[in-house]
Design a protein around this motif. Structure first.
Motif, short mmCIF file in Angstrom:
data_model
loop_
_atom_site.label_atom_id
_atom_site.label_comp_id
_atom_site.label_asym_id
_atom_site.label_seq_id
_atom_site.Cartn_x
_atom_site.Cartn_y
_atom_site.Cartn_z
N ALA A 7 -87.66 -20.07 2.81
CA ALA A 7 -88.81 -20.62 3.52
C ALA A 7 -89.30 -21.92 2.88
O ALA A 7 -89.59 -22.89 3.59
N GLU B 71 -86.94 -24.69 3.70
CA GLU B 71 -87.03 -25.11 5.10
C GLU B 71 -88.34 -25.81 5.42
O GLU B 71 -88.36 -26.79 6.16
N ARG B 72 -89.47 -25.28 4.90
CA ARG B 72 -90.79 -25.75 5.33
C ARG B 72 -91.67 -26.30 4.22
O ARG B 72 -92.80 -26.69 4.46
N ALA C 129 -95.18 -22.95 3.22
CA ALA C 129 -94.64 -22.02 4.21
C ALA C 129 -95.48 -20.75 4.25
O ALA C 129 -96.08 -20.35 3.25
N SER C 130 -95.52 -20.13 5.39
CA SER C 130 -96.33 -18.94 5.61
C SER C 130 -95.87 -17.77 4.74
O SER C 130 -94.71 -17.36 4.78
N GLU D 219 -94.86 -14.88 6.96
CA GLU D 219 -93.49 -15.02 7.46
C GLU D 219 -92.48 -14.64 6.38
O GLU D 219 -91.47 -13.99 6.66
#
Length: 190
Positions: free
Chosen positions: A27, A30-31, A35-36, A39
């Protein structure tokens, strides 16, 4: 249970811990580091409560992910103490450190905050790395290759600044090695 001692966990808790770290790696790659967490927990197949039991804060999760990197950076600094050119050893380490601090978008900001707050988990986790970097700085100063007024915390701040600038540059990401080289031109003893 916290991330402090994963080896002392029950087998199922250790599996959850490892899955959470793996999903956090994905995560964050990617973000970025914002990131959450919900998630991350969902992708790891656990509830958010399980994530918070292992990692009470986002910083605790980051620290667990980065601890091995910090240890590797400390070892790299120690290995470079035998390099024939102390300033080149310090510069090589600085480039590697800068690259490691841009592995996740937003990480440079978190690391800069950690350097400013010695009580943070990230700061405590990178103590050995900072200490080893200090030996490289001392060696370069003693050899007359680094300006006498330059301190290890200043070098770390400049490396993080170069990494941040490289990460946030408009119009294309400049080579971190190039930015660090420019910084080191100003740090060299005349």
């Amino acid at each position: 249970m916290t991330s402090a001692n994963p080896k002392a966990m029950r087998a199922d808790a250790r599996r959850n811990y490892e899955r959470l770290l793996e999903e956090a790696r994905r995560a964050f790659a990617e973000r970025g580091i914002d990131a959450s967490l919900e998630e991350i927990a969902r992708r790891a197949g656990v509830g958010i409560g399980t994530l918070y039991r292992h990692f009470p804060t986002r910083e605790a999760l980051l620290e667990a992910l980065l601890r091995e990197r910090f240890d590797a950076q400390a070892k790299a600094a120690d290995d470079l103490l035998g390099h024939p050119s102390p300033i080149d050893a310090l510069k090589a380490w600085a480039i590697e450190m800068g690259e490691a601090s841009t592995v996740y978008r937003g990480l440079t900001d978190a690391l800069a905050d950690a350097l400013a707050d010695e009580t943070s988990q990230l700061s405590r986790s990178c103590h050995g790395m900072r200490e080893s970097a200090g030996h490289l700085v001392e060696r370069a100063r003693a050899a007359g290759e680094l300006r006498a007024d330059v301190t290890a915390p200043e070098v770390l701040l400049l490396v993080h600044s170069a990494a941040w600038a490289s990460e946030h540059a408009a119009g294309g990401k400049p080579s971190l090695a190039r930015v660090v080289d420019l910084v080191f031109r100003g740090l060299r003893a005349r």
